[in-house]
Write a protein that holds these residues in place. Sequence first.
Motif, PDB file in Angstrom:
ATOM      1  N   GLU A 121       4.933  -2.801   5.491  1.00 57.95           N
ATOM      2  CA  GLU A 121       6.302  -2.367   5.219  1.00 57.95           C
ATOM      3  C   GLU A 121       6.603  -2.398   3.724  1.00 57.95           C
ATOM      4  OE1 GLU A 121       9.206  -1.564   7.628  1.00 57.95           O
ATOM      5  OE2 GLU A 121       7.246  -0.795   8.218  1.00 57.95           O
ATOM      6  N   SER A 122       6.157  -3.456   3.065  1.00 61.96           N
ATOM      7  CA  SER A 122       6.375  -3.580   1.629  1.00 61.96           C
ATOM      8  C   SER A 122       5.672  -2.464   0.864  1.00 61.96           C
ATOM      9  CB  SER A 122       5.876  -4.945   1.148  1.00 61.96           C
ATOM     10  OG  SER A 122       6.012  -5.070  -0.250  1.00 61.96           O
ATOM     11  N   ASN A 123       4.464  -2.144   1.284  1.00 64.09           N
ATOM     12  CA  ASN A 123       3.703  -1.093   0.610  1.00 64.09           C
ATOM     13  C   ASN A 123       4.282   0.294   0.889  1.00 64.09           C
ATOM     14  OD1 ASN A 123       1.863  -2.910  -0.531  1.00 64.09           O
ATOM     15  ND2 ASN A 123       0.572  -2.892   1.287  1.00 64.09           N
ATOM     16  N   ILE A 124       4.758   0.503   2.106  1.00 64.80           N
ATOM     17  CA  ILE A 124       5.404   1.779   2.436  1.00 64.80           C
ATOM     18  C   ILE A 124       6.647   1.962   1.574  1.00 64.80           C
ATOM     19  CG2 ILE A 124       6.656   3.037   4.242  1.00 64.80           C
ATOM     20  CD1 ILE A 124       4.717   1.735   6.272  1.00 64.80           C
ATOM     21  N   SER A 130       1.557   2.708  -7.944  1.00 67.26           N
ATOM     22  CA  SER A 130       2.966   2.970  -7.646  1.00 67.26           C
ATOM     23  C   SER A 130       3.855   1.845  -8.161  1.00 67.26           C
ATOM     24  CB  SER A 130       3.169   3.128  -6.131  1.00 67.26           C
ATOM     25  OG  SER A 130       2.820   4.419  -5.709  1.00 67.26           O
ATOM     26  N   CYS A 131       3.419   0.606  -7.951  1.00 71.12           N
ATOM     27  CA  CYS A 131       4.209  -0.542  -8.416  1.00 71.12           C
ATOM     28  C   CYS A 131       4.445  -0.449  -9.917  1.00 71.12           C
ATOM     29  CB  CYS A 131       3.495  -1.846  -8.080  1.00 71.12           C
ATOM     30  SG  CYS A 131       3.481  -2.267  -6.321  1.00 71.12           S
ATOM     31  N   THR A 191     -16.706   0.294   7.753  1.00 73.28           N
ATOM     32  CA  THR A 191     -16.875   0.923   6.440  1.00 73.28           C
ATOM     33  C   THR A 191     -15.675   1.798   6.105  1.00 73.28           C
ATOM     34  OG1 THR A 191     -19.294   0.939   6.655  1.00 73.28           O
ATOM     35  CG2 THR A 191     -18.325   2.472   5.067  1.00 73.28           C
ATOM     36  N   ALA A 192     -15.245   2.587   7.085  1.00 72.72           N
ATOM     37  CA  ALA A 192     -14.107   3.484   6.869  1.00 72.72           C
ATOM     38  C   ALA A 192     -12.828   2.700   6.592  1.00 72.72           C
ATOM     39  CB  ALA A 192     -13.916   4.384   8.083  1.00 72.72           C
ATOM     40  N   LEU A 193     -12.602   1.643   7.359  1.00 76.31           N
ATOM     41  CA  LEU A 193     -11.379   0.860   7.180  1.00 76.31           C
ATOM     42  C   LEU A 193     -11.364   0.183   5.812  1.00 76.31           C
ATOM     43  CD1 LEU A 193      -8.764   0.016   8.593  1.00 76.31           C
ATOM     44  CD2 LEU A 193      -9.990  -1.970   9.509  1.00 76.31           C
ATOM     45  N   ALA A 194     -12.514  -0.321   5.388  1.00 77.50           N
ATOM     46  CA  ALA A 194     -12.595  -0.941   4.060  1.00 77.50           C
ATOM     47  C   ALA A 194     -12.298   0.081   2.967  1.00 77.50           C
ATOM     48  CB  ALA A 194     -13.979  -1.553   3.858  1.00 77.50           C
ATOM     49  N   ALA A 195     -12.806   1.295   3.134  1.00 78.43           N
ATOM     50  CA  ALA A 195     -12.561   2.348   2.142  1.00 78.43           C
ATOM     51  C   ALA A 195     -11.085   2.728   2.099  1.00 78.43           C
ATOM     52  CB  ALA A 195     -13.412   3.579   2.471  1.00 78.43           C
ATOM     53  N   LEU A 196     -10.462   2.826   3.263  1.00 75.13           N
ATOM     54  CA  LEU A 196      -9.041   3.177   3.313  1.00 75.13           C
ATOM     55  C   LEU A 196      -8.176   2.067   2.721  1.00 75.13           C
ATOM     56  CD1 LEU A 196      -8.868   4.822   6.848  1.00 75.13           C
ATOM     57  CD2 LEU A 196      -8.584   5.972   4.649  1.00 75.13           C
ATOM     58  N   ARG A 197      -8.538   0.827   2.983  1.00 74.15           N
ATOM     59  CA  ARG A 197      -7.783  -0.287   2.392  1.00 74.15           C
ATOM     60  C   ARG A 197      -7.918  -0.268   0.867  1.00 74.15           C
ATOM     61  NH1 ARG A 197      -5.862  -3.987   6.004  1.00 74.15           N
ATOM     62  NH2 ARG A 197      -6.838  -4.157   8.065  1.00 74.15           N
ATOM     63  N   PHE A 198      -9.109   0.017   0.389  1.00 73.51           N
ATOM     64  CA  PHE A 198      -9.346   0.124  -1.054  1.00 73.51           C
ATOM     65  C   PHE A 198      -8.465   1.220  -1.652  1.00 73.51           C
ATOM     66  CE2 PHE A 198     -11.560   2.385  -4.472  1.00 73.51           C
ATOM     67  CZ  PHE A 198     -11.822   1.368  -5.381  1.00 73.51           C
ATOM     68  N   ALA A 199      -8.457   2.393  -1.013  1.00 76.51           N
ATOM     69  CA  ALA A 199      -7.670   3.523  -1.511  1.00 76.51           C
ATOM     70  C   ALA A 199      -6.176   3.218  -1.467  1.00 76.51           C
ATOM     71  CB  ALA A 199      -7.979   4.773  -0.686  1.00 76.51           C
ATOM     72  N   CYS A 200      -5.728   2.622  -0.374  1.00 72.58           N
ATOM     73  CA  CYS A 200      -4.304   2.294  -0.236  1.00 72.58           C
ATOM     74  C   CYS A 200      -3.865   1.283  -1.286  1.00 72.58           C
ATOM     75  CB  CYS A 200      -4.029   1.736   1.158  1.00 72.58           C
ATOM     76  SG  CYS A 200      -4.016   2.966   2.475  1.00 72.58           S
ATOM     77  N   LYS A 201      -4.675   0.258  -1.485  1.00 73.19           N
ATOM     78  CA  LYS A 201      -4.302  -0.788  -2.445  1.00 73.19           C
ATOM     79  C   LYS A 201      -4.244  -0.237  -3.865  1.00 73.19           C
ATOM     80  CE  LYS A 201      -5.313  -5.471  -4.013  1.00 73.19           C
ATOM     81  NZ  LYS A 201      -4.835  -5.152  -5.366  1.00 73.19           N
ATOM     82  N   CYS A 261       0.712   9.804  -2.164  1.00 74.82           N
ATOM     83  CA  CYS A 261       1.721   8.905  -1.583  1.00 74.82           C
ATOM     84  C   CYS A 261       1.927   9.219  -0.107  1.00 74.82           C
ATOM     85  CB  CYS A 261       3.045   9.042  -2.330  1.00 74.82           C
ATOM     86  SG  CYS A 261       3.010   8.486  -4.047  1.00 74.82           S
ATOM     87  N   TYR A 262       1.962  10.494   0.205  1.00 74.27           N
ATOM     88  CA  TYR A 262       2.134  10.947   1.591  1.00 74.27           C
ATOM     89  C   TYR A 262       1.014  10.397   2.476  1.00 74.27           C
ATOM     90  CZ  TYR A 262       2.722  14.366   5.417  1.00 74.27           C
ATOM     91  OH  TYR A 262       2.905  14.971   6.638  1.00 74.27           O
ATOM     92  N   LEU A 263      -0.217  10.505   1.998  1.00 71.08           N
ATOM     93  CA  LEU A 263      -1.366  10.034   2.771  1.00 71.08           C
ATOM     94  C   LEU A 263      -1.353   8.514   2.930  1.00 71.08           C
ATOM     95  CD1 LEU A 263      -4.144  12.268   1.153  1.00 71.08           C
ATOM     96  CD2 LEU A 263      -3.193  12.501   3.454  1.00 71.08           C
ATOM     97  N   VAL A 264      -0.970   7.816   1.877  1.00 70.84           N
ATOM     98  CA  VAL A 264      -0.948   6.354   1.932  1.00 70.84           C
ATOM     99  C   VAL A 264       0.083   5.872   2.955  1.00 70.84           C
ATOM    100  CG1 VAL A 264      -0.453   4.250   0.632  1.00 70.84           C
ATOM    101  CG2 VAL A 264      -1.802   6.067  -0.418  1.00 70.84           C
ATOM    102  N   ILE A 265       1.242   6.499   2.979  1.00 70.25           N
ATOM    103  CA  ILE A 265       2.265   6.113   3.957  1.00 70.25           C
ATOM    104  C   ILE A 265       1.746   6.339   5.373  1.00 70.25           C
ATOM    105  CG2 ILE A 265       4.541   6.711   4.890  1.00 70.25           C
ATOM    106  CD1 ILE A 265       5.426   7.235   1.985  1.00 70.25           C
ATOM    107  N   GLN A 266       1.106   7.474   5.603  1.00 77.36           N
ATOM    108  CA  GLN A 266       0.522   7.733   6.919  1.00 77.36           C
ATOM    109  C   GLN A 266      -0.475   6.640   7.303  1.00 77.36           C
ATOM    110  OE1 GLN A 266      -0.898  11.959   6.463  1.00 77.36           O
ATOM    111  NE2 GLN A 266       0.103  12.171   8.439  1.00 77.36           N
ATOM    112  N   ALA A 267      -1.309   6.257   6.356  1.00 70.93           N
ATOM    113  CA  ALA A 267      -2.328   5.245   6.632  1.00 70.93           C
ATOM    114  C   ALA A 267      -1.696   3.894   6.942  1.00 70.93           C
ATOM    115  CB  ALA A 267      -3.279   5.126   5.445  1.00 70.93           C
ATOM    116  N   TYR A 268      -0.695   3.498   6.155  1.00 71.15           N
ATOM    117  CA  TYR A 268      -0.070   2.193   6.385  1.00 71.15           C
ATOM    118  C   TYR A 268       0.670   2.147   7.722  1.00 71.15           C
ATOM    119  CZ  TYR A 268      -1.003   0.010   1.855  1.00 71.15           C
ATOM    120  OH  TYR A 268      -1.609  -0.581   0.771  1.00 71.15           O
ATOM    121  N   VAL A 269       1.270   3.247   8.124  1.00 63.54           N
ATOM    122  CA  VAL A 269       1.945   3.278   9.424  1.00 63.54           C
ATOM    123  C   VAL A 269       0.923   3.097  10.546  1.00 63.54           C
ATOM    124  CG1 VAL A 269       3.210   4.762  11.040  1.00 63.54           C
ATOM    125  CG2 VAL A 269       3.938   4.611   8.657  1.00 63.54           C
TER     126      VAL A 269
END
Length: 246
Positions: A188-191, A141-142, A125-135, A166-174
Amino acid sequence: MSPSGTRHLSTNIIIGTEKFGGFQLSAKTACLFHRALRIDKERDARPGKMPLVSTYADLDREIRESTLTLLGETLDWEAMLDCFAMLVSALFTLYMPYLAILENSLHLSSASPASLVASSQEISTALAALRFACKMSTDISCKLNANFGSTPRSPIYLCAPAGATCYLVIQAYVAIRRIFPEESGECESNIEEKFESLRLFSFRWGIAEKMMSQLEKKLNVDRNVYLQNSQLMPPPQSMCFDFTRR
């Protein structure tokens, strides 16, 4: 308007059920964000202690529904950045601890990341929520990066909270890149998009520059690698202080 004639705008209404005023919408999303912060402050912070997602399922649902409503109702994402930023930050506040829990579980188990995620309703559930937020944040941003890259204009209306997102999203993608190596290319593309957005915000807010420096130190990344193809250029100083340009 006299005090007796003041109309108080409620923040208890669900976004999408009626037309919100601009300040009312910002206040509503701020309330959702602060509810997430309160949950984060009160839940058990012991290492490895699993926070229960069921305890804030209603808040999660309202955050996501509000986000999708905003996406469907606004064509001017730039004007709504503060609202999007607070909604995305609320999801990160609720679910970012699960990435560390997942990584720790991988160190203690021979199971694959996919099997660990599948075996835990909390983590999935948490991972799905984070992917939703990141996307969602990356999609915005795009659009912003492309708009400012093609037509330089004043960054005066770029709100500060969006830079923190943006700061939080980069942390999550890393972290996701470490956990799921097969997703490295996409991460990498999203970062890259998020670093470009931070550069854009640095034209308006000095804190964005500090965020990029902190990310480099904390995550051992080099912003120049991600910004080497960026077309963004600082606008003329006269444009930066022009409040009439949009």
